[in-house]
Design a protein around this motif. Structure first.
Motif, PDB file in Angstrom:
ATOM      1  N   TYR A  86     -37.828 -41.842  17.018  1.00 58.25           N
ATOM      2  CA  TYR A  86     -36.679 -40.935  17.039  1.00 58.25           C
ATOM      3  C   TYR A  86     -35.483 -41.637  17.687  1.00 58.25           C
ATOM      4  O   TYR A  86     -35.650 -42.613  18.419  1.00 58.25           O
ATOM      5  CB  TYR A  86     -37.046 -39.653  17.810  1.00 58.25           C
ATOM      6  N   GLN A  87     -34.285 -41.126  17.428  1.00 63.38           N
ATOM      7  CA  GLN A  87     -33.094 -41.765  17.993  1.00 63.38           C
ATOM      8  C   GLN A  87     -33.255 -41.874  19.508  1.00 63.38           C
ATOM      9  O   GLN A  87     -33.616 -40.906  20.172  1.00 63.38           O
ATOM     10  CB  GLN A  87     -31.851 -40.958  17.642  1.00 63.38           C
ATOM     11  N   THR A  88     -32.974 -43.049  20.034  1.00 61.42           N
ATOM     12  CA  THR A  88     -33.305 -43.354  21.424  1.00 61.42           C
ATOM     13  C   THR A  88     -32.256 -44.243  22.073  1.00 61.42           C
ATOM     14  O   THR A  88     -31.471 -44.895  21.385  1.00 61.42           O
ATOM     15  CB  THR A  88     -34.694 -44.040  21.480  1.00 61.42           C
ATOM     16  N   SER A  89     -32.290 -44.299  23.380  1.00 62.43           N
ATOM     17  CA  SER A  89     -31.413 -45.217  24.111  1.00 62.43           C
ATOM     18  C   SER A  89     -32.209 -46.388  24.682  1.00 62.43           C
ATOM     19  O   SER A  89     -31.675 -47.176  25.451  1.00 62.43           O
ATOM     20  CB  SER A  89     -30.675 -44.466  25.236  1.00 62.43           C
ATOM     21  N   ALA A  90     -33.489 -46.506  24.300  1.00 61.88           N
ATOM     22  CA  ALA A  90     -34.330 -47.574  24.828  1.00 61.88           C
ATOM     23  C   ALA A  90     -35.257 -48.118  23.742  1.00 61.88           C
ATOM     24  O   ALA A  90     -35.730 -47.375  22.884  1.00 61.88           O
ATOM     25  CB  ALA A  90     -35.163 -47.061  26.004  1.00 61.88           C
ATOM     26  N   TYR A  91     -35.520 -49.413  23.798  1.00 59.00           N
ATOM     27  CA  TYR A  91     -36.311 -50.105  22.774  1.00 59.00           C
ATOM     28  C   TYR A  91     -37.707 -49.524  22.575  1.00 59.00           C
ATOM     29  O   TYR A  91     -38.280 -49.623  21.501  1.00 59.00           O
ATOM     30  CB  TYR A  91     -36.426 -51.594  23.109  1.00 59.00           C
ATOM     31  N   HIS A  92     -38.268 -48.884  23.597  1.00 57.15           N
ATOM     32  CA  HIS A  92     -39.631 -48.361  23.484  1.00 57.15           C
ATOM     33  C   HIS A  92     -39.669 -46.986  22.834  1.00 57.15           C
ATOM     34  O   HIS A  92     -40.733 -46.526  22.429  1.00 57.15           O
ATOM     35  CB  HIS A  92     -40.325 -48.319  24.846  1.00 57.15           C
ATOM     36  N   GLY A  93     -38.527 -46.309  22.734  1.00 56.50           N
ATOM     37  CA  GLY A  93     -38.440 -45.049  22.028  1.00 56.50           C
ATOM     38  C   GLY A  93     -38.662 -43.796  22.850  1.00 56.50           C
ATOM     39  O   GLY A  93     -38.529 -42.687  22.334  1.00 56.50           O
ATOM     40  N   TYR A  94     -38.977 -43.916  24.118  1.00 55.64           N
ATOM     41  CA  TYR A  94     -39.292 -42.738  24.925  1.00 55.64           C
ATOM     42  C   TYR A  94     -38.071 -42.069  25.563  1.00 55.64           C
ATOM     43  O   TYR A  94     -38.202 -41.050  26.212  1.00 55.64           O
ATOM     44  CB  TYR A  94     -40.328 -43.091  25.999  1.00 55.64           C
ATOM     45  N   HIS A  95     -36.889 -42.637  25.395  1.00 60.69           N
ATOM     46  CA  HIS A  95     -35.647 -42.061  25.921  1.00 60.69           C
ATOM     47  C   HIS A  95     -34.885 -41.443  24.746  1.00 60.69           C
ATOM     48  O   HIS A  95     -33.881 -41.965  24.276  1.00 60.69           O
ATOM     49  CB  HIS A  95     -34.799 -43.130  26.603  1.00 60.69           C
ATOM     50  N   ILE A  96     -35.337 -40.310  24.267  1.00 69.13           N
ATOM     51  CA  ILE A  96     -34.833 -39.721  23.031  1.00 69.13           C
ATOM     52  C   ILE A  96     -33.442 -39.120  23.230  1.00 69.13           C
ATOM     53  O   ILE A  96     -33.181 -38.407  24.194  1.00 69.13           O
ATOM     54  CB  ILE A  96     -35.833 -38.663  22.518  1.00 69.13           C
ATOM     55  N   THR A  97     -32.569 -39.418  22.255  1.00 69.89           N
ATOM     56  CA  THR A  97     -31.218 -38.848  22.245  1.00 69.89           C
ATOM     57  C   THR A  97     -31.031 -37.867  21.097  1.00 69.89           C
ATOM     58  O   THR A  97     -30.046 -37.132  21.076  1.00 69.89           O
ATOM     59  CB  THR A  97     -30.141 -39.945  22.162  1.00 69.89           C
ATOM     60  N   ASP A  98     -31.938 -37.849  20.134  1.00 71.12           N
ATOM     61  CA  ASP A  98     -31.929 -36.840  19.061  1.00 71.12           C
ATOM     62  C   ASP A  98     -33.341 -36.746  18.503  1.00 71.12           C
ATOM     63  O   ASP A  98     -33.857 -37.716  17.946  1.00 71.12           O
ATOM     64  CB  ASP A  98     -30.942 -37.212  17.964  1.00 71.12           C
ATOM     65  N   PHE A  99     -33.951 -35.581  18.661  1.00 70.84           N
ATOM     66  CA  PHE A  99     -35.334 -35.372  18.231  1.00 70.84           C
ATOM     67  C   PHE A  99     -35.476 -35.272  16.720  1.00 70.84           C
ATOM     68  O   PHE A  99     -36.591 -35.274  16.204  1.00 70.84           O
ATOM     69  CB  PHE A  99     -35.909 -34.102  18.882  1.00 70.84           C
ATOM     70  N   TYR A 100     -34.370 -35.170  15.993  1.00 67.99           N
ATOM     71  CA  TYR A 100     -34.404 -34.968  14.542  1.00 67.99           C
ATOM     72  C   TYR A 100     -33.975 -36.195  13.740  1.00 67.99           C
ATOM     73  O   TYR A 100     -33.929 -36.127  12.521  1.00 67.99           O
ATOM     74  CB  TYR A 100     -33.507 -33.793  14.148  1.00 67.99           C
ATOM     75  N   LYS A 101     -33.640 -37.282  14.392  1.00 62.59           N
ATOM     76  CA  LYS A 101     -33.162 -38.468  13.667  1.00 62.59           C
ATOM     77  C   LYS A 101     -34.046 -39.670  13.945  1.00 62.59           C
ATOM     78  O   LYS A 101     -34.589 -39.815  15.037  1.00 62.59           O
ATOM     79  CB  LYS A 101     -31.722 -38.793  14.073  1.00 62.59           C
ATOM     80  N   VAL A 102     -34.128 -40.550  12.955  1.00 65.65           N
ATOM     81  CA  VAL A 102     -34.803 -41.834  13.118  1.00 65.65           C
ATOM     82  C   VAL A 102     -33.783 -42.790  13.728  1.00 65.65           C
ATOM     83  O   VAL A 102     -32.634 -42.853  13.272  1.00 65.65           O
ATOM     84  CB  VAL A 102     -35.285 -42.378  11.751  1.00 65.65           C
ATOM     85  N   ASP A 103     -34.199 -43.533  14.735  1.00 64.63           N
ATOM     86  CA  ASP A 103     -33.282 -44.500  15.330  1.00 64.63           C
ATOM     87  C   ASP A 103     -33.010 -45.618  14.325  1.00 64.63           C
ATOM     88  O   ASP A 103     -33.947 -46.176  13.757  1.00 64.63           O
ATOM     89  CB  ASP A 103     -33.857 -45.086  16.617  1.00 64.63           C
ATOM     90  N   PRO A 104     -31.743 -45.958  14.090  1.00 60.88           N
ATOM     91  CA  PRO A 104     -31.433 -47.001  13.114  1.00 60.88           C
ATOM     92  C   PRO A 104     -32.049 -48.365  13.443  1.00 60.88           C
ATOM     93  O   PRO A 104     -32.255 -49.177  12.542  1.00 60.88           O
ATOM     94  CB  PRO A 104     -29.906 -47.079  13.112  1.00 60.88           C
ATOM     95  N   HIS A 105     -32.361 -48.614  14.712  1.00 59.61           N
ATOM     96  CA  HIS A 105     -33.058 -49.863  15.051  1.00 59.61           C
ATOM     97  C   HIS A 105     -34.428 -49.929  14.381  1.00 59.61           C
ATOM     98  O   HIS A 105     -34.923 -51.002  14.073  1.00 59.61           O
ATOM     99  CB  HIS A 105     -33.260 -49.985  16.566  1.00 59.61           C
ATOM    100  N   PHE A 106     -35.034 -48.763  14.187  1.00 57.70           N
ATOM    101  CA  PHE A 106     -36.393 -48.697  13.634  1.00 57.70           C
ATOM    102  C   PHE A 106     -36.413 -48.476  12.135  1.00 57.70           C
ATOM    103  O   PHE A 106     -37.442 -48.705  11.489  1.00 57.70           O
ATOM    104  CB  PHE A 106     -37.196 -47.595  14.322  1.00 57.70           C
TER     105      PHE A 106
END
Length: 185
Positions: free
Chosen positions: A71-91
């Motif tokens: 999910y959209q995140t502010s950290a590489y590991h993904g556990y700092h979610i910034t939007d529960f409904y979006k895929v992080d573009p890094h992933f």
């Protein structure tokens, strides 16, 4: 009632016989050849890399993939979610997630998607709004002990404020996000 118990027992039996491979998305596969390895915040592993490695995982005898949060995140590991409904573009993209699910199921692989229902990033727009405005509709989504800078956190980590799941709108948001992702399968 007995049907539910038998169903539960068959699911437990299924997991007892499973070979589960945990994938930390950013570190698994899909790296660009032009990565800047001097700044390893996001290294570049992605969902497309997982899709490309499915034959390898199948050859290993894997029956279940357990993937870290995408999910959209502010950290590489993904556990700092910034939007529960979006895929992080890094992933990757939502289309990548759908393709991973489709390809995995086509090969009888199950997927466990790590979902974080009890905290978010301090950069989540709802948290930022709650810190900016004490009267924000999102203030009750968190537990401030001394507004705006003291709040309950997961494992006392200031970067991940705990969500107040006793608050019905917060709980509904998280439950609906979980349903959204479960609906992908």
């Amino acid at each position: 009632r007995w049907y539910r118990i038998r169903l539960l027992m068959s699911e437990i039996d299924l997991f007892n016989k499973s070979v589960i491979y945990h994938i930390f998305i950013d570190r698994f596969a899909g790296f660009s050849s032009t990565m800047n390895w001097d700044q390893p915040i996001f290294l570049g592993g992605n969902i497309r890399g997982i899709i490309d490695k499915l034959p390898y995982l199948i050859d290993l005898g894997v029956t279940t993939l357990w993937i870290s949060p995408f999910y959209q995140t502010s950290a590489y590991h993904g556990y700092h979610i910034t939007d529960f409904y979006k895929v992080d573009p890094h992933f990757g993209t939502i289309e990548d997630v759908k393709e991973l699910i489709h390809e995995s199921h086509a090969h009888d692989l199950r997927i466990i998607a790590d979902f974080v229902p009890n905290h978010c990033s301090k950069h989540h727009p709802f948290f930022k709004d709650a810190q900016r405005d004490k009267n924000s509709v999102y203030t009750d989504w968190f537990t401030f002990t001394a507004w705006p800078d003291e709040y309950l956190c997961f494992l006392s980590v200031k970067e991940i404020p705990k969500l107040n799941l006793s608050n019905p709108p917060t709980r509904d948001h998280i439950v609906n996000a979980a349903k959204y992702w479960l609906g992908m399968g």
